[in-house]
Design a protein around this motif. Structure first.
Motif, mmCIF file in Angstrom:
data_model
loop_
_atom_site.group_PDB
_atom_site.id
_atom_site.type_symbol
_atom_site.label_atom_id
_atom_site.label_comp_id
_atom_site.label_asym_id
_atom_site.label_seq_id
_atom_site.Cartn_x
_atom_site.Cartn_y
_atom_site.Cartn_z
ATOM 1 N N VAL A 55 8.322 66.452 -46.299
ATOM 2 C CA VAL A 55 8.784 66.852 -47.634
ATOM 3 C C VAL A 55 8.193 65.944 -48.704
ATOM 4 C CG1 VAL A 55 10.808 67.191 -49.073
ATOM 5 C CG2 VAL A 55 10.913 67.754 -46.661
ATOM 6 N N VAL B 38 13.173 65.405 -54.108
ATOM 7 C CA VAL B 38 12.796 66.059 -52.862
ATOM 8 C C VAL B 38 13.562 65.489 -51.673
ATOM 9 C CG1 VAL B 38 10.507 66.690 -53.689
ATOM 10 C CG2 VAL B 38 10.813 64.505 -52.537
ATOM 11 N N VAL C 174 11.493 75.216 -48.380
ATOM 12 C CA VAL C 174 12.688 74.379 -48.477
ATOM 13 C C VAL C 174 13.805 74.951 -47.617
ATOM 14 C CG1 VAL C 174 14.455 73.509 -50.040
ATOM 15 C CG2 VAL C 174 12.078 73.577 -50.777
#
Length: 470
Positions: free
Chosen positions: A340, A352, A228
């Protein structure tokens, strides 16, 4: 329950939720704004005759920062109560400033800034698309939505310029207002809910904690997962110059490069057509052949070339050539979204996407203000509606577009960071929270939501070209 049954439940008697619904909503919204491209330049100069680039950057900066502050709450609520109601709210507030362009320019710019609180249509749309598509279909669907954005701007600026020249700006604003009303009515009467009933609450009394509404939650979350972190740093470094470019590029073409309104409309049309080809044809081919990560790297490379060309180009033909490269750079955002999205389950798509779009929302606040300030530092201003020969162009500055050079440097760092993104990312915390949500009762789901930052979904997701009024 299979996806088909779940989607049927979401649509109910009104029909099945489809990607087509998202495509129509995006097309109408940005077609309305595209009509205002030429009138916007006039109103912007008349309202802020001094330091026009700077004031434009500040207006867009306030809008983007407000989106960043408010979007987490909207994202969390859309994951709980469904997409349709919040799609209606975001479309309404995004289009609300349009009629005020003729009624009161000061109110128009004030509403543009304040509309950032709710103007997050794109991220709600992407969550909607994730609800109604299988994982292997999602990247293509994201590309279709992004291409629709480009398609909406292929003809609308030219139509707006023609109507403005022949009938005046008032008619253009009226047509854009009517299209906006049609878009709102379409969402209200036609668009079905995409989130299955079992995944959303029917009561509006569900409490939302401060943790869910905290706009900085997604930023704090970034450092907890290396994948991330890498993706978000890449997004920040690449979208900061992109957001600034969106807010000022049409003004730059008019004043510094001396494009006519017709040339600006034609430029948008050309880049829009090429973007459609890139996002519908090349994107799907690239995703299948070289993978998500390499597609992102390729898009960033095109963005770097585009920004460098904008920075050093001083002739109109250079802008046209750079525009073709800009069209290919438009594949970056749908590729990142797919990268993602593939890592999370359906009930956590808002989360997300929020981790990425939260960063983009911050850029929507910082980018326009930063570009406006750099233009101001280098004395690039829109002091006359008609370009003045011998003032800007005759100086033949070594770097005609200083902010674009800054953007190119930022994208270089984005490329370096993106190289280290895993080819098959695993956003472990999102996966875990998704499992907990689906296997727990309502109270425990509430507790879990306090640990998982909600979606922060600012509008300025804007894939390629965006009217400076948006």
């Amino acid at each position: 329950m299979s996806r088909g049954k779940a989607v049927s439940e979401a649509g109910g008697s009104r029909g099945r939720a489809r990607v087509t619904h998202a495509v129509v909503v995006i097309f109408l919204e940005f077609f309305a704004w595209g009509l205002l491209t030429t009138p916007m330049l006039t109103v912007l100069h008349e309202t802020f005759p001094q330091h026009t680039f700077l004031m434009n950057g500040l207006v867009q900066g306030v809008k983007g920062f407000l989106s960043f502050l408010s979007a987490p709450l909207i994202g969390a609520l859309s994951d709980i109560w469904g997409r349709k109601s919040f799609l209606l709210v975001t479309v309404f507030f995004t289009c609300a400033p349009i009629p005020f362009m003729r009624l009161s320019p000061w109110w128009y710019f004030a509403l543009i800034a304040v509309s950032g609180i709710f103007a997050v249509t794109f991220s709600v749309i992407f969550a909607y698309v994730a609800d109604v598509t299988e994982e292997h279909e999602r990247s293509t669907a994201y590309g279709l939505v992004s291409a629709t954005f480009a398609a909406s701007l292929v003809t609308s600026p030219a139509i707006g310029a023609y109507l403005s020249a022949r009938y005046g700006d008032s008619l253009v604003v009226l047509v854009a207002t009517v299209i906006s009303v049609v878009d709102i009515a379409f969402v209200f009467f036609v668009v079905p809910e995409s989130l299955p009933d079992k995944m959303r609450l029917t009561s509006w009394g569900f409490p939302i904690s401060w943790e869910q509404a905290d706009p900085f939650a997604s930023l704090r979350r970034v450092g907890k997962d290396s994948t991330v972190l890498l993706i978000c740093v890449t997004v920040f470094l690449s979208y900061l110059p992109e957001a600034g470019q969106y807010s000022s590029f049409f003004l730059y073409l008019k004043q510094v490069i001396e494009f006519s309104p017709a040339a600006i409309a034609a430029f948008i049309a050309m880049v829009g057509v090429l973007s459609i080809v890139a996002q519908t044809l090349f994107l799907s081919v690239l995703m299948r052949t070289i993978g998500n990560k390499n597609t992102v790297l390729l898009g960033l490379s095109f963005q770097l070339i585009q920004l460098a060309w904008y920075a050093f180009g001083s002739e109109p033909w250079m802008m046209w050539a750079a525009g073709t490269v800009a069209a290919m750079s438009s594949i970056t955002f749908p590729a990142v979204s797919a990268l993602v999205s593939h890592s999370a389950s359906r009930d956590q798509q808002g989360v997300v996407q929020g981790m990425i779009t939260g960063i983009r929302g911050l850029c929507n606040g910082l980018g326009p203000a930063l570009y406006g300030f750099i233009f101001y530092l280098f004395d690039v201003e829109l002091n006359d509606m008609e370009p003045v020969s011998g003032r800007q162009s005759s100086e033949k500055l070594a770097i005609p577009g200083p902010p674009f050079l800054f953007g190119a440097c930022a994208v270089i760092f984005a490329l370096i960071v993106a190289i280290f993104i895993p080819e098959q990312p695993r956003v472990s915390e999102v996966k875990m929270s998704s499992t907990c949500w689906s296997s727990s009762s309502a109270p425990s789901a509430q507790e879990e939501s306090r640990r998982v930052p909600p979606s922060s979904d600012p509008e300025d997701i804007e894939p390629l070209l965006q009217d400076s009024s948006m």
